[in-house]
Enzyme design. Structure first.
Site, PDB file in Angstrom:
ATOM      1  CD  GLU A 142      46.367  14.416  42.210  1.00 33.08           C
ATOM      2  OE1 GLU A 142      46.544  13.917  43.273  1.00 33.08           O
ATOM      3  OE2 GLU A 142      46.904  14.019  41.425  1.00 33.08           O
ATOM      4  CE  LYS A 168      49.554   7.906  36.543  1.00 32.10           C
ATOM      5  NZ  LYS A 168      49.407   7.397  37.967  1.00 32.10           N
ATOM      6  CG  HIS A 204      53.495  44.373  37.354  1.00 25.01           C
ATOM      7  ND1 HIS A 204      53.742  45.779  37.064  1.00 25.01           N
ATOM      8  CD2 HIS A 204      53.676  44.422  38.686  1.00 25.01           C
ATOM      9  CE1 HIS A 204      53.872  46.577  38.266  1.00 25.01           C
ATOM     10  NE2 HIS A 204      53.774  45.660  39.129  1.00 25.01           N
TER      11      HIS A 204
HETATM   12  O1  PA5 Z   1      47.967  12.572  45.594  1.00 26.00           O
HETATM   13  C1  PA5 Z   1      48.175  11.677  44.816  1.00 26.00           C
HETATM   14  O2  PA5 Z   1      47.833  10.410  45.428  1.00 26.00           O
HETATM   15  C2  PA5 Z   1      49.163  11.698  43.945  1.00 26.00           C
HETATM   16  O3  PA5 Z   1      49.541  13.073  43.536  1.00 26.00           O
HETATM   17  C3  PA5 Z   1      50.556  11.106  44.098  1.00 26.00           C
HETATM   18  O4  PA5 Z   1      51.141  11.599  45.158  1.00 26.00           O
HETATM   19  C4  PA5 Z   1      51.306  11.014  42.838  1.00 26.00           C
HETATM   20  O5  PA5 Z   1      50.785  10.477  41.652  1.00 26.00           O
HETATM   21  C5  PA5 Z   1      52.356   9.965  43.010  1.00 26.00           C
HETATM   22  O6  PA5 Z   1      52.017   8.658  43.156  1.00 26.00           O
HETATM   23  P1  PA5 Z   1      53.323   7.655  43.907  1.00 26.00           P
HETATM   24  O7  PA5 Z   1      53.820   8.253  45.187  1.00 26.00           O
HETATM   25  O8  PA5 Z   1      52.515   6.417  43.805  1.00 26.00           O
HETATM   26  O9  PA5 Z   1      54.268   7.692  42.975  1.00 26.00           O
END
Ligand code: PA5
Length: 450
Positions: A289, A424, A310
């Site tokens: 990310e 989303k 494997h």
């Molecule tokens: O690193 C990030 O920002 C995301 O992976 C969030 O942690 C994830 O989408 C969950 O978001 P939230 O804590 O707002 O529910």
């Protein structure tokens, strides 16, 4: 007490020392922009100082809440997704007995997870277990609006209230969310749940050393102060050292970016310890990310050896040569188990009799890295003295800092995730979420054309 170390001897033949050390100046510049908070995404640098900023009052309050919840629970369901659950799971799984769910006489509650998928069968089967056991919930969402944990929490909240009554349910729920906004914050205030705050300046995937990770880890019975001490010592080492060869983060960042510039676009995190599976999952999210944007970034993958030798071993040995490996190498196991002598020796294993299982594992590790290097896959080794809270704290801080620096080397903002919104938007349009009418019409038209 030693430190985790980055060992680059298996890069010989792929690049010179000079190529690695040529990153020195660039990395120091990025260290400086992290220190002075002048780089991209600089309003999300709160994680840098977490090891020393998490004061005694906050830690005591996390420990007290964890104790209270644990005292009335055989199970605690941690409800969250992405950065709101992977860090806690990585640490808890690394420290837990691997068959904890079957272990009798456990001192701490079993931690189960929800809200990290949209599995109808998953949630139904979880409820089957929760029907039979005493349980509590830690619900975590920084934004407070993420669909997966919101659906799971709605189901779990109904179940908990049905099982214990509304009043007792309130004492069995702790919410971790924004200090003032979001649906979860509103719900927590309305229902009277105790809450912990996710700091504004810490993004989800950098939040394991806030209450997001610390509360579940403490509830599972582990020492969060040691975790923070490890992180703090790693911070001192990597922020204090100007010399590249004594700075593990600088070495790792230089090596992986030098490999990327040679066309090695996939980094495979390798572990020989099954307990580290979720540490790899956490690392994948952190780097995926943070780096994967603007059509750039190293693709983070993970394997568990020797199991995956494997399955994926063939590809790694002889497939497309755009990969490198980073091996998490644990020096000392927690337990000791010897291979026994056998009179018949029908399996021809007597040559191993009297040796530790881990000696075999270590030889598999060494033999594999030599074979992979010979096959054109460079190896970076991260040596971890042992798996405990202290070294997990070191690893977490080491990877977080390495990830931020690598993002800056790529010239991307390592603290945002704009690409996550695309799925989303489509999902909300397809589900007819209010406010998405235009998107709904557009996506329906597109589907009917396809
Ligand atoms: O690193 C990030 O920002 C995301 O992976 C969030 O942690 C994830 O989408 C969950 O978001 P939230 O804590 O707002 O529910």
């Amino acid at each position: 007490m030693g430190n985790i170390q980055v060992i680059l001897d298996k890069l010989e033949g792929f690049m010179s020392q000079d190529q690695i050390f040529s990153f020195h100046e660039e990395i120091n510049r990025h260290f400086e922009s992290i220190r002075s908070k002048t780089g991209k995404g600089n309003d999300f640098l709160g994680w840098v100082d977490l090891p020393e900023l998490s004061g005694d009052d906050l830690l005591s309050s996390i420990e007290d809440s964890a104790y209270t919840l644990a005292a009335c629970s055989e199970i605690i369901v941690v409800t969250g997704i992405g950065g709101s659950y992977l860090g806690a799971r990585a640490v808890i799984d690394a420290l837990n007995h691997q068959f904890a769910s079957l272990l009798s006489g456990r001192k701490s509650p079993l931690i189960l997870y929800a809200g990290h998928n949209i599995g109808e069968d998953y949630l139904t089967e979880l409820l089957d277990i929760l029907d039979q056991r005493d349980y509590s919930i830690i619900v975590i969402s920084k934004s407070g609006t993420t669909t997966e944990p919101a659906i799971a929490f709605r189901i779990l909240k109904n179940h908990l209230e049905g099982k214990y009554g509304k009043e007792e349910a309130v004492s069995r729920i702790i919410a971790i969310t924004d200090k003032e906004k979001g649906a979860l914050k509103e719900l927590a205030d309305k229902e009277g749940y105790p809450t912990f705050v996710v700091p504004d300046d810490v993004g989800g995937r950098y939040s394991v050393l806030t209450s997001v990770g610390l509360l579940p880890i403490a509830a599972a019975g582990y020492n969060i102060r040691e975790l923070l001490k490890g992180a703090g010592d790693m911070k001192k080492l990597i922020m204090g050292s100007g010399a590249m060869d004594s700075n593990p983060a600088a070495l790792y960042v230089a090596a992986r970016n030098a490999l990327y510039r040679q066309g090695k676009t996939i980094e495979i995190m390798v572990s020989y310890q099954p307990k580290l599976y979720y540490l790899t999952e956490w690392w994948k999210q952190l780097f995926g990310e943070s780096e994967g944007k603007e059509n750039k970034g190293i693709f983070p993958a993970g394997v568990g050896f020797t199991t995956d030798l494997h399955s994926m071993g063939q590809y790694i040995q002889e497939g497309l040569r755009n990969i490198f490996e980073t091996v998490l190498s644990v020096e000392k196991t927690e337990h000791s188990l010897l291979i026994p002598e056998n009179k018949d020796n029908a399996d021809s294993l007597n040559y191993l009799a009297g040796r530790h299982i881990d000696q075999v594992n270590k030889m598999a590790e060494l033999g594999t890295s030599i074979a992979h290097v010979d096959g054109g896959v460079p190896n970076i080794r991260i040596s971890i003295p042992e798996v405990n809270e202290y070294y997990l704290g070191q690893l977490i801080y080491f990877f977080e800092m390495s990830c931020a620096l690598s993002g800056y080397i790529l010239d991307v903002n390592p603290f945002d995730q704009p690409g996550v919104e695309a799925y989303k938007k489509n999902m909300f349009a397809l589900l007819g979420k209010p406010g998405f009418e235009e998107e709904t019409a557009a996506i329906r038209k597109r589907i009917s054309r396809e």
